[in-house]
Design a protein around this motif. Structure first.
Motif, PDB file in Angstrom:
ATOM      1  N   GLY A   1       0.817  -1.209   0.000  1.00  0.00           N
ATOM      2  CA  GLY A   1       0.000   0.000   0.000  1.00  0.00           C
ATOM      3  C   GLY A   1       0.848   1.254   0.000  1.00  0.00           C
ATOM      4  O   GLY A   1       1.889   1.319   0.662  1.00  0.00           O
ATOM      5  N   LYS A   2       0.413   2.260  -0.742  1.00  0.00           N
ATOM      6  CA  LYS A   2       1.119   3.535  -0.802  1.00  0.00           C
ATOM      7  C   LYS A   2       0.137   4.667  -0.535  1.00  0.00           C
ATOM      8  O   LYS A   2      -0.945   4.712  -1.116  1.00  0.00           O
ATOM      9  CB  LYS A   2       1.756   3.726  -2.177  1.00  0.00           C
ATOM     10  CG  LYS A   2       2.528   5.029  -2.317  1.00  0.00           C
ATOM     11  CD  LYS A   2       3.151   5.162  -3.699  1.00  0.00           C
ATOM     12  CE  LYS A   2       3.922   6.469  -3.814  1.00  0.00           C
ATOM     13  NZ  LYS A   2       4.529   6.621  -5.170  1.00  0.00           N
ATOM     14  N   LEU A   3       0.510   5.580   0.354  1.00  0.00           N
ATOM     15  CA  LEU A   3      -0.355   6.707   0.677  1.00  0.00           C
ATOM     16  C   LEU A   3      -0.234   7.769  -0.415  1.00  0.00           C
ATOM     17  O   LEU A   3       0.836   8.333  -0.632  1.00  0.00           O
ATOM     18  CB  LEU A   3       0.002   7.296   2.038  1.00  0.00           C
ATOM     19  CG  LEU A   3      -0.952   8.390   2.544  1.00  0.00           C
ATOM     20  CD1 LEU A   3      -2.328   7.799   2.853  1.00  0.00           C
ATOM     21  CD2 LEU A   3      -0.392   9.067   3.795  1.00  0.00           C
ATOM     22  N   ILE A   4      -1.344   8.050  -1.058  1.00  0.00           N
ATOM     23  CA  ILE A   4      -1.386   9.009  -2.159  1.00  0.00           C
ATOM     24  C   ILE A   4      -1.892  10.372  -1.720  1.00  0.00           C
ATOM     25  O   ILE A   4      -1.428  11.411  -2.202  1.00  0.00           O
ATOM     26  CB  ILE A   4      -2.273   8.471  -3.308  1.00  0.00           C
ATOM     27  CG1 ILE A   4      -1.711   7.156  -3.834  1.00  0.00           C
ATOM     28  CG2 ILE A   4      -2.405   9.501  -4.430  1.00  0.00           C
ATOM     29  CD1 ILE A   4      -0.296   7.249  -4.369  1.00  0.00           C
ATOM     30  N   ALA A   5      -2.833  10.379  -0.755  1.00  0.00           N
ATOM     31  CA  ALA A   5      -3.419  11.648  -0.313  1.00  0.00           C
ATOM     32  C   ALA A   5      -4.140  11.475   1.006  1.00  0.00           C
ATOM     33  O   ALA A   5      -4.472  10.352   1.416  1.00  0.00           O
ATOM     34  CB  ALA A   5      -4.393  12.184  -1.368  1.00  0.00           C
ATOM     35  N   VAL A   6      -4.376  12.592   1.687  1.00  0.00           N
ATOM     36  CA  VAL A   6      -5.225  12.623   2.874  1.00  0.00           C
ATOM     37  C   VAL A   6      -6.238  13.750   2.709  1.00  0.00           C
ATOM     38  O   VAL A   6      -5.982  14.731   2.000  1.00  0.00           O
ATOM     39  CB  VAL A   6      -4.423  12.825   4.179  1.00  0.00           C
ATOM     40  CG1 VAL A   6      -3.539  11.625   4.463  1.00  0.00           C
ATOM     41  CG2 VAL A   6      -3.595  14.097   4.115  1.00  0.00           C
ATOM     42  N   CYS A   7      -7.371  13.594   3.380  1.00  0.00           N
ATOM     43  CA  CYS A   7      -8.438  14.581   3.270  1.00  0.00           C
ATOM     44  C   CYS A   7      -9.029  14.854   4.651  1.00  0.00           C
ATOM     45  O   CYS A   7      -9.263  13.919   5.428  1.00  0.00           O
ATOM     46  CB  CYS A   7      -9.523  14.059   2.326  1.00  0.00           C
ATOM     47  SG  CYS A   7     -10.931  15.175   2.086  1.00  0.00           S
TER      48      CYS A   7
ATOM     49  N   ASP B   1     -13.228  16.474  -4.558  1.00  0.00           N
ATOM     50  CA  ASP B   1     -12.059  17.070  -5.207  1.00  0.00           C
ATOM     51  C   ASP B   1     -10.906  16.065  -5.258  1.00  0.00           C
ATOM     52  O   ASP B   1     -10.238  15.897  -6.284  1.00  0.00           O
ATOM     53  CB  ASP B   1     -11.645  18.331  -4.460  1.00  0.00           C
ATOM     54  CG  ASP B   1     -10.551  19.124  -5.176  1.00  0.00           C
ATOM     55  OD1 ASP B   1     -10.497  19.060  -6.421  1.00  0.00           O
ATOM     56  OD2 ASP B   1      -9.762  19.793  -4.490  1.00  0.00           O
ATOM     57  N   MET B   2     -10.684  15.388  -4.149  1.00  0.00           N
ATOM     58  CA  MET B   2      -9.629  14.385  -4.088  1.00  0.00           C
ATOM     59  C   MET B   2      -9.889  13.248  -5.073  1.00  0.00           C
ATOM     60  O   MET B   2      -8.986  12.816  -5.809  1.00  0.00           O
ATOM     61  CB  MET B   2      -9.517  13.820  -2.667  1.00  0.00           C
ATOM     62  CG  MET B   2      -8.433  12.767  -2.498  1.00  0.00           C
ATOM     63  SD  MET B   2      -8.423  12.023  -0.848  1.00  0.00           S
ATOM     64  CE  MET B   2      -9.884  10.951  -0.976  1.00  0.00           C
ATOM     65  N   LEU B   3     -11.117  12.778  -5.138  1.00  0.00           N
ATOM     66  CA  LEU B   3     -11.465  11.663  -6.010  1.00  0.00           C
ATOM     67  C   LEU B   3     -11.334  12.023  -7.488  1.00  0.00           C
ATOM     68  O   LEU B   3     -11.025  11.164  -8.321  1.00  0.00           O
ATOM     69  CB  LEU B   3     -12.889  11.184  -5.709  1.00  0.00           C
ATOM     70  CG  LEU B   3     -13.093  10.506  -4.348  1.00  0.00           C
ATOM     71  CD1 LEU B   3     -14.580  10.335  -4.064  1.00  0.00           C
ATOM     72  CD2 LEU B   3     -12.388   9.158  -4.301  1.00  0.00           C
TER      73      LEU B   3
ATOM     74  N   MET C   1     -20.027   6.561  -0.064  1.00  0.00           N
ATOM     75  CA  MET C   1     -20.828   6.575  -1.287  1.00  0.00           C
ATOM     76  C   MET C   1     -20.131   7.353  -2.393  1.00  0.00           C
ATOM     77  O   MET C   1     -20.163   6.963  -3.571  1.00  0.00           O
ATOM     78  CB  MET C   1     -22.202   7.182  -1.007  1.00  0.00           C
ATOM     79  CG  MET C   1     -23.149   6.269  -0.257  1.00  0.00           C
ATOM     80  SD  MET C   1     -23.774   4.901  -1.260  1.00  0.00           S
ATOM     81  CE  MET C   1     -24.894   5.775  -2.336  1.00  0.00           C
ATOM     82  N   ALA C   2     -19.494   8.458  -2.035  1.00  0.00           N
ATOM     83  CA  ALA C   2     -18.762   9.258  -3.025  1.00  0.00           C
ATOM     84  C   ALA C   2     -17.650   8.418  -3.660  1.00  0.00           C
ATOM     85  O   ALA C   2     -17.403   8.507  -4.870  1.00  0.00           O
ATOM     86  CB  ALA C   2     -18.189  10.505  -2.365  1.00  0.00           C
ATOM     87  N   CYS C   3     -17.001   7.594  -2.841  1.00  0.00           N
ATOM     88  CA  CYS C   3     -15.934   6.725  -3.347  1.00  0.00           C
ATOM     89  C   CYS C   3     -16.501   5.621  -4.243  1.00  0.00           C
ATOM     90  O   CYS C   3     -15.974   5.366  -5.338  1.00  0.00           O
ATOM     91  CB  CYS C   3     -15.174   6.098  -2.185  1.00  0.00           C
ATOM     92  SG  CYS C   3     -14.321   7.289  -1.122  1.00  0.00           S
ATOM     93  N   VAL C   4     -17.553   4.980  -3.792  1.00  0.00           N
ATOM     94  CA  VAL C   4     -18.169   3.896  -4.558  1.00  0.00           C
ATOM     95  C   VAL C   4     -18.647   4.399  -5.918  1.00  0.00           C
ATOM     96  O   VAL C   4     -18.472   3.726  -6.941  1.00  0.00           O
ATOM     97  CB  VAL C   4     -19.331   3.268  -3.764  1.00  0.00           C
ATOM     98  CG1 VAL C   4     -20.085   2.244  -4.623  1.00  0.00           C
ATOM     99  CG2 VAL C   4     -18.812   2.607  -2.492  1.00  0.00           C
ATOM    100  N   ASP C   5     -19.231   5.571  -5.945  1.00  0.00           N
ATOM    101  CA  ASP C   5     -19.711   6.159  -7.200  1.00  0.00           C
ATOM    102  C   ASP C   5     -18.585   6.358  -8.204  1.00  0.00           C
ATOM    103  O   ASP C   5     -18.802   6.337  -9.415  1.00  0.00           O
ATOM    104  CB  ASP C   5     -20.400   7.502  -6.931  1.00  0.00           C
ATOM    105  CG  ASP C   5     -21.747   7.348  -6.243  1.00  0.00           C
ATOM    106  OD1 ASP C   5     -22.278   6.217  -6.251  1.00  0.00           O
ATOM    107  OD2 ASP C   5     -22.265   8.338  -5.697  1.00  0.00           O
ATOM    108  N   LYS C   6     -17.367   6.564  -7.686  1.00  0.00           N
ATOM    109  CA  LYS C   6     -16.195   6.758  -8.546  1.00  0.00           C
ATOM    110  C   LYS C   6     -15.461   5.440  -8.822  1.00  0.00           C
ATOM    111  O   LYS C   6     -14.405   5.422  -9.460  1.00  0.00           O
ATOM    112  CB  LYS C   6     -15.217   7.739  -7.890  1.00  0.00           C
ATOM    113  CG  LYS C   6     -15.699   9.180  -7.859  1.00  0.00           C
ATOM    114  CD  LYS C   6     -15.659   9.807  -9.244  1.00  0.00           C
ATOM    115  CE  LYS C   6     -15.978  11.297  -9.167  1.00  0.00           C
ATOM    116  NZ  LYS C   6     -15.917  11.927 -10.513  1.00  0.00           N
ATOM    117  N   GLY C   7     -16.023   4.335  -8.311  1.00  0.00           N
ATOM    118  CA  GLY C   7     -15.391   3.045  -8.524  1.00  0.00           C
ATOM    119  C   GLY C   7     -14.200   2.778  -7.636  1.00  0.00           C
ATOM    120  O   GLY C   7     -13.343   1.939  -7.959  1.00  0.00           O
TER     121      GLY C   7
END
Length: 380
Positions: free
Chosen positions: A28-34, A58-60, A82-88
């Motif tokens: 696993g690699k950390l790409i971003a935090v929100c 914005d992050m997604l 849900m925002a994540c799931v919607d983006k796959g």
């Protein structure tokens, strides 16, 4: 290498992000935090040099992600996921899945429509090898038919200072509950994981010696087809107890914080009773063998440094690799079960009556809204 992000870098989220950034989570690699707290974002970015965002959408839209860990306050879990799931993008959601079963089902329904997206729950207690041994003993029928269960969890001690740290803690409007939904969601998940869901619940929830709106003291009777389970929990007891007892007709399991004992009888209780020629049973028929299992020193050290949660994140990454939710320690739909017990206990206490399962989810939402209104009225 799976590209991960963490939403919510407060008490637990910051630890998750830190573990990933430091390479604790293999693969696993950390790409971003929100987070909505700009100061927390700056402090984390200065130290770990990763992009930061104040908006999930914005992050997604800007980052190519494989998985997101949702570690925000309870009420926002479903919206963020849900925002994540919607983006796959696959999600690992901190406990609880949501505040109400009805809302949690919105997320699980969305995931069913996206077989390409993995949904996992942060039920780190399932990595405890003592609970895993207990599950194996029960599943394999080693202790026979369950006759009695007692779970006492009074070692989640929390002071008034703890509750005053954040306005959302121990409030119906900010957290959706108290001891049950914050701390004991872990043990209630373990309980249903080991022995299944009851037919009904009768609970008594109280607030003792703390200036909070929600419960910090619970006694509940969970009624199953052939046995009862007594569940006791509090966050005001010193010293506290953490003890699970499961008695079957062929043995018994006792799990405490860092040690486990279990007894396997040579004969079932029914057989002992039938063969008995004396009032206390024949000694030769009552023979059993005792076994012991510890939590493990190396595991305790690992937990102290990284936390049990690191194991769940590693498991999540492996499931992302295999693209199969069957490889998860806890699938997201399993988060609905412990939550249903929490909702049922609250509802039973509010109505002063036994609550049957499956839960009347609409009625629970109505009662929770009433609690929120009453809470807000007191603050005015």
């Amino acid at each position: 290498m799976k590209r991960l992000a963490v939403v919510g870098i407060g008490r637990m989220g910051e630890r998750h992000a830190r573990n990933i950034a430091k390479g604790v989570i293999k693969g696993g690699k950390l790409i971003a935090v929100c987070d909505t707290d700009s100061e927390k974002l700056k402090a984390f970015a200065d130290k770990y040099k990763v992009p930061t965002y104040s908006c999930v959408e914005d992050m997604l839209s800007k980052e190519q992600l494989d998985g997101v860990i949702v570690a925000t306050p309870h009420y926002s879990h479903v919206g963020v996921a849900m925002a994540c799931v919607d983006k796959g993008v696959s999600v690992l959601v901190e406990k609880p899945i949501s505040v109400t079963v009805k809302e949690g089902e919105i997320l699980t329904a969305a995931l069913k429509k996206r077989p390409d997206v993995i949904g996992a729950m942060m039920f780190n207690q399932r990595t405890n090898r003592m609970y895993r041994k207990a599950k194996a003993l029960i599943t394999e029928g080693k202790i026979g038919k369950i006759q009695r269960v007692n779970f006492t969890v009074t070692d989640w001690y929390r002071t008034q200072f703890y509750y005053d740290m954040g306005g959302w803690r121990a409030s119906w409007s900010g957290e959706g509950g108290g001891t049950l939904i914050n701390q004991c969601v872990h043990q209630l998940d373990i309980l249903q994981w080991l022995i299944g869901m009851p037919n009904s619940v009768r609970a008594y929830c109280k607030t003792k010696n703390r200036n909070i709106s929600t419960e910090n003291d619970v006694t509940a009777l969970l009624q199953y087809e052939d046995f009862d389970c007594v569940f006791t929990a509090s966050t005001h007891e010193v010293p506290g107890t953490n003890r699970l007892e499961i008695a079957g007709d062929r043995g018994k399991i006792v799990v405490e914080k860092y040690k486990m004992s279990y007894w396997l009888n040579e004969k079932t209780e029914d057989c002992i009773n039938r063969l008995s020629t004396r009032d206390y049973g024949n000694k030769k028929d009552k023979k059993s063998k005792k076994y012991k299992l510890g939590y493990g020193l190396s595991r305790m050290i690992y937990d102290g440094i990284y936390g049990q949660q690191a194991r769940i994140i590693s498991n999540f990454v492996k499931a992302l690799d295999s693209k199969d939710s069957k490889d998860l320690t806890a699938r997201i739909e399993e988060g609905l079960l412990g939550l249903e017990l929490i909702n049922a206990m609250n509802m039973s206490s509010w109505l002063h009556e036994r609550v049957s399962l499956p839960l009347n989810k609409d009625r629970y939402c109505e009662l929770l809204e009433e609690k929120i209104k009453q809470e807000k009225a007191k603050c005015q």
